[in-house]
Enzyme design. Sequence first.
Site, PDB file in Angstrom:
ATOM      1  N   ASP A   3      18.790  31.242  37.900  1.00 29.87           N
ATOM      2  CA  ASP A   3      18.552  30.767  36.538  1.00 29.87           C
ATOM      3  C   ASP A   3      17.558  31.364  35.581  1.00 29.87           C
ATOM      4  O   ASP A   3      16.431  30.767  35.292  1.00 29.87           O
ATOM      5  CB  ASP A   3      18.587  29.199  36.529  1.00 29.87           C
ATOM      6  CG  ASP A   3      19.737  28.292  36.679  1.00 29.87           C
ATOM      7  OD1 ASP A   3      20.620  28.935  37.049  1.00 29.87           O
ATOM      8  OD2 ASP A   3      19.316  27.207  37.173  1.00 29.87           O
ATOM      9  N   TYR A   6      19.211  32.127  31.077  1.00 27.93           N
ATOM     10  CA  TYR A   6      19.979  31.248  30.250  1.00 27.93           C
ATOM     11  C   TYR A   6      20.638  31.863  29.205  1.00 27.93           C
ATOM     12  O   TYR A   6      20.945  31.036  28.231  1.00 27.93           O
ATOM     13  CB  TYR A   6      19.166  29.874  29.766  1.00 27.93           C
ATOM     14  CG  TYR A   6      18.535  28.984  30.802  1.00 27.93           C
ATOM     15  CD1 TYR A   6      19.061  27.807  31.244  1.00 27.93           C
ATOM     16  CD2 TYR A   6      17.254  29.296  31.635  1.00 27.93           C
ATOM     17  CE1 TYR A   6      18.519  27.006  32.399  1.00 27.93           C
ATOM     18  CE2 TYR A   6      16.950  28.601  32.541  1.00 27.93           C
ATOM     19  CZ  TYR A   6      17.547  27.426  32.817  1.00 27.93           C
ATOM     20  OH  TYR A   6      17.234  26.713  34.017  1.00 27.93           O
ATOM     21  N   ASN A  67      23.338  29.240  38.973  1.00 27.75           N
ATOM     22  CA  ASN A  67      24.794  28.912  38.038  1.00 27.75           C
ATOM     23  C   ASN A  67      24.534  29.566  36.789  1.00 27.75           C
ATOM     24  O   ASN A  67      25.757  29.833  36.212  1.00 27.75           O
ATOM     25  CB  ASN A  67      24.886  27.319  38.068  1.00 27.75           C
ATOM     26  CG  ASN A  67      24.041  26.546  37.390  1.00 27.75           C
ATOM     27  OD1 ASN A  67      22.782  26.521  37.941  1.00 27.75           O
ATOM     28  ND2 ASN A  67      24.171  25.946  36.298  1.00 27.75           N
ATOM     29  N   HIS A 149      20.132  28.668  45.444  1.00 26.19           N
ATOM     30  CA  HIS A 149      19.897  28.033  44.293  1.00 26.19           C
ATOM     31  C   HIS A 149      19.764  26.349  44.364  1.00 26.19           C
ATOM     32  O   HIS A 149      18.804  25.708  44.106  1.00 26.19           O
ATOM     33  CB  HIS A 149      20.825  28.300  43.259  1.00 26.19           C
ATOM     34  CG  HIS A 149      20.625  27.745  41.914  1.00 26.19           C
ATOM     35  ND1 HIS A 149      19.290  28.287  41.114  1.00 26.19           N
ATOM     36  CD2 HIS A 149      21.367  27.054  40.932  1.00 26.19           C
ATOM     37  CE1 HIS A 149      19.018  27.635  39.932  1.00 26.19           C
ATOM     38  NE2 HIS A 149      20.422  26.986  39.687  1.00 26.19           N
ATOM     39  N   HIS A 159      21.719  16.513  39.575  1.00 24.17           N
ATOM     40  CA  HIS A 159      22.301  17.318  41.200  1.00 24.17           C
ATOM     41  C   HIS A 159      22.400  16.572  42.322  1.00 24.17           C
ATOM     42  O   HIS A 159      22.372  17.035  43.321  1.00 24.17           O
ATOM     43  CB  HIS A 159      21.581  18.595  41.026  1.00 24.17           C
ATOM     44  CG  HIS A 159      21.632  19.387  39.498  1.00 24.17           C
ATOM     45  ND1 HIS A 159      22.605  19.592  38.948  1.00 24.17           N
ATOM     46  CD2 HIS A 159      20.509  19.758  38.805  1.00 24.17           C
ATOM     47  CE1 HIS A 159      22.375  20.320  37.898  1.00 24.17           C
ATOM     48  NE2 HIS A 159      20.890  20.393  37.946  1.00 24.17           N
ATOM     49  N   HIS A 186      17.299  24.889  40.717  1.00 21.09           N
ATOM     50  CA  HIS A 186      18.361  24.222  40.062  1.00 21.09           C
ATOM     51  C   HIS A 186      17.917  22.903  39.623  1.00 21.09           C
ATOM     52  O   HIS A 186      17.900  22.485  38.367  1.00 21.09           O
ATOM     53  CB  HIS A 186      19.283  23.866  41.121  1.00 21.09           C
ATOM     54  CG  HIS A 186      20.836  23.572  40.458  1.00 21.09           C
ATOM     55  ND1 HIS A 186      21.228  24.068  39.559  1.00 21.09           N
ATOM     56  CD2 HIS A 186      21.563  22.583  41.071  1.00 21.09           C
ATOM     57  CE1 HIS A 186      22.368  23.602  39.432  1.00 21.09           C
ATOM     58  NE2 HIS A 186      22.659  22.410  39.995  1.00 21.09           N
ATOM     59  N   VAL A 187      17.198  22.085  40.577  1.00 20.34           N
ATOM     60  CA  VAL A 187      16.456  20.958  40.024  1.00 20.34           C
ATOM     61  C   VAL A 187      14.977  21.165  39.221  1.00 20.34           C
ATOM     62  O   VAL A 187      14.345  21.809  39.816  1.00 20.34           O
ATOM     63  CB  VAL A 187      16.368  19.791  41.161  1.00 20.34           C
ATOM     64  CG1 VAL A 187      15.670  18.419  40.618  1.00 20.34           C
ATOM     65  CG2 VAL A 187      17.665  19.249  41.550  1.00 20.34           C
ATOM     66  N   HIS A 188      15.143  20.820  37.925  1.00 22.72           N
ATOM     67  CA  HIS A 188      13.873  21.252  37.218  1.00 22.72           C
ATOM     68  C   HIS A 188      12.557  20.385  37.513  1.00 22.72           C
ATOM     69  O   HIS A 188      12.481  19.569  36.632  1.00 22.72           O
ATOM     70  CB  HIS A 188      14.252  21.103  35.670  1.00 22.72           C
ATOM     71  CG  HIS A 188      15.353  22.221  35.313  1.00 22.72           C
ATOM     72  ND1 HIS A 188      16.177  22.037  34.272  1.00 22.72           N
ATOM     73  CD2 HIS A 188      15.822  23.020  36.171  1.00 22.72           C
ATOM     74  CE1 HIS A 188      17.006  22.994  34.045  1.00 22.72           C
ATOM     75  NE2 HIS A 188      16.957  23.742  35.236  1.00 22.72           N
TER      76      HIS A 188
END
Length: 323
Positions: A3, A6, A67, A149, A159, A186-188
């Site tokens: 990521d 974006y 992703n 990721h 997620h 992935h998880v912010h």
Amino acid sequence: MGDLTYADNYESNGTLYSSNFNISYPGENVWVPFYVDHGTFQPRWDTWGRLAEPVTSSVPFLFTVGNHEMEPQSDGRKFVSYRARLPPNHEASGSDDKLWYSVNVGPAHIAFITSYADYDEDSAQYQWLAADLASVNRTETPWLIVTFHAPWYTSYSAHWQEANCQRLAMEPLLYENGVDLVFNGHVHAYERTFPVYNNTLDECGPVHLTLGDGGNIEDLAATFVDYPGYCPSVPQRGPTYQPDVCNQLLYDGEYCPTSQPEWSAFREPSFGHSMLEFLDDTHARFAWYRNQDADTSVADEVILVRNPENCGIPVEGLNNKAD
């Protein structure tokens, strides 16, 4: 951990989509933004490259895809910009695909794989990873790290159990080879686990580090699944980029726990950065810092300890293990 730019959150004319979440791609039976066809804005890659250049030109960077690097083309190809702009030296590690490769960095062997390609036992990715991990000489690179990721262990609502199919397929492979650390994005937000295997505390399992806290345009993941009212509904289908689901009711028959899972050691929804220092063959220092802190005080710190003898880890790799 993926990521990067974006670019896929923007229309091809550079306009940010009115909603950035759960964006789908043409021809798929899930929600898409109203009144727009999905496109990507490639100048975002150039902007990100210029922004990162002062660092990437002086410090070695190693990448894996998220992703947001998928960017499907009309002919079905994915990850086209990533493959062209950030090609790793994958062939040096026996890989025939730029989405998985490995390198040695000091005392660590690091394998990069992807959450967004086939990962079943007969897949090319799985077979490459099995051969790569089994070939590691732990006298030369005692620390073994795997990076991809989407996290297998996260207690955030965002997620939740999304990557469980990959975990079920590949976690035994990591455990058998004595992987020490798993890095995810992935998880912010930030989360660190205790050593864990199959959702159970296990001193021979890896520590999982969710490091999706570096910054993004979609804000922080701010809620946990054990908070009242924040357990997601059990999905019948995953998001467009990872549609398979392998839901498990692991918490007294429920989809979510009612308190912080026992494998979760520390979690915080803040932007931050981290440092990993290898002290010797069996000890390493990991520290996480909040970006918002004015000083350099450590928000989370742990001394990681390997126990190869207790866990039956062959010193010279499984390929050289005596019968």
